[in-house]
Design a protein around this motif. Structure first.
Motif, mmCIF file in Angstrom:
data_model
loop_
_atom_site.group_PDB
_atom_site.id
_atom_site.type_symbol
_atom_site.label_atom_id
_atom_site.label_comp_id
_atom_site.label_asym_id
_atom_site.label_seq_id
_atom_site.Cartn_x
_atom_site.Cartn_y
_atom_site.Cartn_z
ATOM 1 N N ASP A 102 0.813 -1.215 0.000
ATOM 2 C CA ASP A 102 0.000 0.000 0.000
ATOM 3 C C ASP A 102 0.847 1.266 0.000
ATOM 4 O OD1 ASP A 102 -2.274 -1.452 -0.107
ATOM 5 O OD2 ASP A 102 -2.860 -1.184 1.984
ATOM 6 N N ARG A 103 1.948 1.279 0.775
ATOM 7 C CA ARG A 103 2.794 2.472 0.840
ATOM 8 C C ARG A 103 3.376 2.796 -0.529
ATOM 9 N NH1 ARG A 103 7.271 0.896 4.818
ATOM 10 N NH2 ARG A 103 6.979 -1.040 3.666
ATOM 11 N N LEU A 104 3.904 1.752 -1.198
ATOM 12 C CA LEU A 104 4.510 1.957 -2.510
ATOM 13 C C LEU A 104 3.444 2.262 -3.557
ATOM 14 C CD1 LEU A 104 7.080 1.895 -4.246
ATOM 15 C CD2 LEU A 104 6.636 -0.524 -4.643
ATOM 16 N N GLU A 105 2.331 1.552 -3.498
ATOM 17 C CA GLU A 105 1.278 1.748 -4.493
ATOM 18 C C GLU A 105 0.728 3.170 -4.434
ATOM 19 O OE1 GLU A 105 -1.095 0.828 -7.704
ATOM 20 O OE2 GLU A 105 0.640 -0.211 -6.843
ATOM 21 N N LYS A 106 0.620 3.713 -3.219
ATOM 22 C CA LYS A 106 0.156 5.096 -3.054
ATOM 23 C C LYS A 106 1.090 6.053 -3.798
ATOM 24 C CE LYS A 106 1.190 6.999 0.806
ATOM 25 N NZ LYS A 106 1.290 7.231 2.251
ATOM 26 N N LEU A 107 2.377 5.843 -3.668
ATOM 27 C CA LEU A 107 3.374 6.686 -4.330
ATOM 28 C C LEU A 107 3.316 6.528 -5.847
ATOM 29 C CD1 LEU A 107 5.791 8.621 -3.935
ATOM 30 C CD2 LEU A 107 7.259 6.607 -3.778
ATOM 31 N N LEU A 108 3.183 5.277 -6.314
ATOM 32 C CA LEU A 108 3.149 5.022 -7.758
ATOM 33 C C LEU A 108 1.898 5.608 -8.388
ATOM 34 C CD1 LEU A 108 4.430 1.328 -7.826
ATOM 35 C CD2 LEU A 108 5.712 3.392 -8.356
#
Length: 689
Positions: free
Chosen positions: A236-242
């Motif tokens: 979720d943390r990375l997906e939010k950024l992407l």
């Protein structure tokens, strides 16, 4: 007796902060109390640090207290390892709290007092992190480079992976994008080698962010896809950024619906944590798109929702600023002023010329809209102050971006040429093999000589054809690079054209406002401001028309004086203006300042010098001195001259203050005197200011 008091104080200093922690640390407390009985050794510093590990997350004040005690004991015992650990931990705590001066104070203990410890490179990296957060970029580079040297010698892969990521952040901030991308990619490879998929994907996501700054959406999509491939599972943390990076790319492509959809997905992921900063940022980005589409009600809806989550000072500034702009565009002058007052409270937390320029520009409009012309003019003057700074800052930023894009494209072309060279070498190697084979066959089988010769000739022809194709591709690539250079020149011309047009619009607005002014003082103030804009606008008009960045001062001064003659009708006989400035060419940036000085002097003469004068005369001379870069401006009139008692260096009039300020900016030598009228001289060097 003194010894008993000393021990009592030590016991109280331990027990008092620990009374808040709980009974689960009793054993650690008791151990520290026992170890404090003299003589103590390094195990006391270790005991203090163990207490810190148990209080770090829940009670920072207690943790800080025992870290300081650990530092004191470690210093006294010369226990370097414990000193290094306590100092870096304390520095990290203060850095996270934004107390960078305190953080650097403790990391300097680590750097100065533990240079021979095994983890010394981490002290240097932490110092670089603190300087980067303080925007002291040169110092940050210094500490990072030292850390890189030591880490590379020790072949500390895990350390270098983190260091290169932090250095990538630094060069991203300084807009040296080619270096930043190289560092992020190195970090990504090292993290992947270490098995840290999240760290590897995060560096790739940052590369996507750089390409969004360079407005290259295809590259953004490429690295977002690569990051998702590396990480494998959904995080979720990375997906939010992407999702944020993809939203920016779609916004660049003007696909606003898709961009809003992605920002909403990012908002929902941030809401899970909850990450209030990211929630507010996503809603702000959605509102900015709605504003761009002139959906003001939709923009206000998202802004009012986002204000619930704003905790950051710069976010407050951005939110209140766009709300004041929306209300102004809707014609709601009072509501716009209310939001403007809130915006101004957070202006000290902003460190960006563009933000200052934008704020004072909208402030002057809102004040004029509410009928407050005096404050509106003051705000407009502030806009002019930041206009030049913003223009040159933007010019420097655009130049850096163009240079970074050029370097990236050059590297890509070099990689293509390298692959072509390898193909060519392989072709040559194959040709050599065929030649040797042909010779062997020739010696072995004379009967097949003719057939093999024909086959070899065909192969040779094919390879020469390939070589010709490769040379054609190289020439094509050179032509592309030439076109890129021409585009850069075109961008510079376009920038001058746009600045000229914007200044013309501001001048027209001030002219219209002057007609509406109800008293002569306001009208004259607006008229003088308009002429200052005209002085700058003439420069950009000449830059757009001309082929280089130098201004013919004879033509420029003549046009400027003609404008002033038309703007300020003389009382009685019209003054005769003589201009001597043949073959005088100077940098455009310097010409702006000289134009502003001449504008103030001619305006002053028209307004005050020639009352009831039968033969008014103005002489303006601009000429180079002996030095290549040194010039002299001389201005004379035969009017009443300056009042004898006037102290020019401390004058409160705007015109004289402006002349003093510009003379100092040019680092020039200025002189006012009366010689049958006013005489002004200025000597300066035409070098970059």
């Amino acid at each position: 007796m003194i010894k008993i008091i000393k021990k009592t104080i030590l016991i109280i200093s331990i027990l008092l902060p620990l009374s808040l922690i709980g009974k689960n640390l009793d054993s650690l407390i008791n151990k520290a109390l026992i170890l404090e009985q003299e003589p103590y050794d390094s195990s006391l510093a270790v005991a203090y640090y163990n207490i810190v590990k148990h209080t770090y997350r829940n009670d920072l004040d207690t943790a800080i207290h025992f870290l300081n005690k650990s530092i004191l004991v470690s210093r006294e015992l010369e226990y370097k390892s414990g000193l290094q650990k306590a100092a870096t931990t304390l520095s990290s705590i203060y850095s996270k709290q934004g107390k960078y001066d305190k953080a650097f104070k403790y990391v300097k203990i680590c750097i100065n007092e533990t240079p021979n410890e095994s983890n010394y490179q981490s002290c240097l990296r932490l110092a670089g992190d603190i300087k980067r957060k303080k925007l002291a970029f040169d110092k940050a580079k210094y500490y990072y480079n030292q850390a890189d040297s030591i880490g590379s010698i020790k072949q500390d892969t895990a350390f270098l992976a983190v260091l290169y990521h932090q250095m990538g952040l630094l060069y991203d901030l300084t807009e040296e994008y080619d270096k930043s991308i190289d560092l992020y990619l190195k970090s990504s490879k090292l993290e992947e080698h270490l098995g840290d998929k999240y760290g590897s994907a995060l560096s790739l996501a940052n590369v996507a962010g750089i390409y969004s700054s360079l407005k290259e959406p295809k590259k953004v999509f490429q690295y977002v896809k690569l990051a998702r491939t590396v990480v494998g599972i959904t995080d979720d943390r990375l997906e939010k950024l992407l999702l944020e990076k993809e939203a920016i790319a779609h916004k660049i492509n003007l696909d606003y619906d898709r961009s809003i959809s992605l920002y909403k997905q990012s908002y929902e992921l941030a809401k899970k944590e909850p990450d209030l900063y990211s929630m507010a940022a996503s809603l702000y980005n959605i509102s900015s798109i709605e504003y761009k589409r002139e959906n003001f009600s939709g923009a206000k809806k998202y802004l009012n929702e986002g204000l619930k989550y704003v905790k950051n000072n710069t976010q407050f500034f951005s939110y209140y600023n766009i709300l004041s702009v929306i209300e102004y565009d809707l014609g709601n002058c009072i509501e716009a002023y209310q939001w403007l007052e809130k915006t101004e409270k957070y202006l000290p937390f902003v460190q960006d010329f563009e933000a200052f320029y934008s704020f004072y520009g909208i402030k002057s409009k809102i004040l004029f809209c509410n009928g407050n012309y005096i404050e509106g003019k003051t705000s407009l003057d502030s806009t002019f102050v930041y206009a030049d700074s913003f223009y040159f800052q933007r010019k420097e930023v655009e130049a850096k971006k163009i240079e970074s894009k050029y370097q990236l494209e050059r590297k890509e072309k070099e990689n293509i040429l390298l692959r072509q060279e390898k193909d060519l070498q392989k072709a040559r190697a194959d040709r050599n093999i065929l030649m040797i084979g042909g010779l062997f066959i020739l010696l072995s089988l004379v009967g097949f000589w003719g057939y093999r010769r024909q086959l070899y000739a065909k192969k040779l022809k094919a390879y020469y054809s390939l070589l010709e194709t490769k040379n054609t591709e190289i020439e094509k690539n050179n032509l592309i690079l030439k076109e890129k250079n021409e585009k850069i020149e075109l961008l510079h011309e376009e920038l001058s054209h746009r600045v000229k047009n914007n200044l013309a619009v501001v001048s027209s607005l001030m002219k219209m406002q002057g007609r509406r002014a109800k008293n002569d003082e306001t009208k004259n103030a607006i008229k003088e401001g308009q002429m200052r804009i005209e002085a700058m606008s003439l420069i950009h008009r000449k830059l757009y028309i001309g082929n280089d960045h130098f201004i013919n001062m004879g033509d420029y001064i003549g046009e400027l004086c003609d404008k002033l003659s038309q703007t300020f009708p003389s009382i009685g006989q019209k003054p005769l203006i003589n201009i001597q400035a043949e073959n005088a060419y100077i940098e455009a940036e310097t010409a702006v300042y000289i134009g502003l000085i001449i504008n103030e002097l001619v305006t002053n003469s028209f307004k005050y010098a020639f009352k009831n004068h039968k033969k008014p005369l103005i002489d303006i001379s601009f000429s180079p001195l002996n030095s290549t870069d040194q010039y002299r401006l001389t201005y004379r009139d035969n009017g009443v001259g300056m009042p004898v008692q006037m102290d020019l260096s401390s004058s409160e009039t705007l015109g004289l203050k402006l002349i003093n300020t510009i003379s100092n900016q040019l680092k020039g030598s200025m002189n006012f005197k009366n010689e049958s009228g006013l005489c002004f001289e200025l000597e300066f060097n035409d070098k970059k200011i």
